[in-house]
Design an enzyme around this catalytic site. Structure first.
Site, mmCIF file in Angstrom:
data_model
loop_
_atom_site.group_PDB
_atom_site.id
_atom_site.type_symbol
_atom_site.label_atom_id
_atom_site.label_comp_id
_atom_site.label_asym_id
_atom_site.label_seq_id
_atom_site.Cartn_x
_atom_site.Cartn_y
_atom_site.Cartn_z
ATOM 1 N N CYS A 1 46.016 43.966 33.338
ATOM 2 C CA CYS A 1 45.500 44.652 34.523
ATOM 3 C C CYS A 1 45.293 43.613 35.613
ATOM 4 O O CYS A 1 44.426 42.743 35.491
ATOM 5 C CB CYS A 1 44.190 45.368 34.197
ATOM 6 S SG CYS A 1 43.489 46.259 35.598
ATOM 7 N N CYS B 1 46.277 49.588 42.023
ATOM 8 C CA CYS B 1 46.761 49.129 40.723
ATOM 9 C C CYS B 1 47.510 47.822 40.957
ATOM 10 O O CYS B 1 48.514 47.800 41.672
ATOM 11 C CB CYS B 1 47.681 50.173 40.088
ATOM 12 S SG CYS B 1 48.388 49.662 38.503
#
Length: 296
Positions: free
Chosen positions: A95, A233
């Site tokens: 991530c 994101c």
């Protein structure tokens, strides 16, 4: 008939946490250097709920590599491991915004120095660059490695009654990138976009809908695997840049792309070898304590 001896109760302990975000992509950071938290998927779901929990897109547990079985092999390269979970309780490999928030928390609490620090993830070791000084608006950057793209994969994504061809990009987690002419066309994204062929992503996929604004300037919306639509994101921004470069047949030169997301702006720099660096603000907004089961 008498029952057999019961298992002793699992002790609960108070653990510290921080809440932070990168471009409004928000995370709970649990500080667990010794690897004592017995974290279940139900715990993750409970903590990430917006109304009855702390609320977040995901949860990051900061564990020393020597104290986590998935990370001991990386202990010679990195001190800390990012044990990452999506809001639905599923584990994640990498991530880009999360690792920057984790690094901000570890630096703010004096557990890592500013400058370059290696952090282990399920996708491998990543180097995070943390600027010195108290200003949280200064960008934290992370080396994201090399994207892996498919050729003509035949993948399509459908949402809002429309369908688009998509490019498969692996950034340590799977992405399907679709270029659209209007970011409103996919609709509300209350549910995961349909992806064909059906067996292309047996474990789910993060889908990006991307508009090219100008040269090296993209805007996107994203539906994250295990979360839903998020306001940013990091791996998705990198996947979108990788797909754009493949479409434009750009390679062999260092370039920086601006990627606008609903929560703000990220920057993706592509080196002349194709490696990527993600940059943007990472901000801690709250700290507290939470009771969780403990014991290894």
């Amino acid at each position: 008939m008498p029952l057999g001896p019961s298992e002793p109760p699992i002790p609960k302990r108070e653990f510290s946490f921080a809440k932070g975000h990168g471009a409004h992509n928000d995370f709970i950071v649990l500080n667990d250097p010794g690897g004592w938290i017995r974290l279940t998927s139900a715990d993750v779901v409970r903590l990430c709920r917006r109304r009855t929990g702390i609320g977040a897109d995901g949860l990051l547990r900061a564990v020393r590599c020597t104290n986590h079985p998935e990370a001991t092999a990386m202990a010679d390269e990195a001190e800390w491991f990012m044990d990452y979970y999506n809001a639905d309780g599923s584990q994640g490999a990498m991530c880009g915004n999360g690792i920057r928030v984790l690094a901000r928390h570890l630096a703010d609490t004096g557990q890592i120095p500013t400058g370059a620090t290696a952090i282990a993830t399920r996708a491998g070791v990543r180097t995070v660059h943390i600027p010195a000084g108290p200003d949280q608006d200064r960008d934290i950057t992370v080396d994201m490695g090399h994207p892996r793209l498919s050729g003509d994969s035949g993948i399509t994504v459908s949402a809002g009654g429309h369908q688009w061809p998509a490019v498969h990009v692996d950034m340590g987690n799977p992405h399907a990138v679709a270029f659209v002419d209007d970011l409103t066309r996919p609709g509300a994204l209350l549910f995961p976009p349909a992806v064909t062929p059906l067996d292309a992503y047996p474990d789910g996929v993060t889908v990006e809908f991307v508009v090219t604004r100008t040269h090296r300037h993209l805007e996107l919306r994203v539906h994250e695997r295990g979360v839903g639509e998020t306001r940013a994101c990091g791996t998705g921004a990198c996947a979108a840049v990788a797909a754009a470069r493949q479409h434009d047949q750009n390679s062999g030169e260092e370039t920086t792309y601006t990627v606008d997301v609903p929560g703000g702006r990220l920057r993706v720099t592509v080196g002349d070898d194709g490696s990527m660096t993600l940059g943007g603000a990472a901000v801690i907004v709250a700290q507290g304590t939470v009771w969780l089961e403990s014991g290894r």
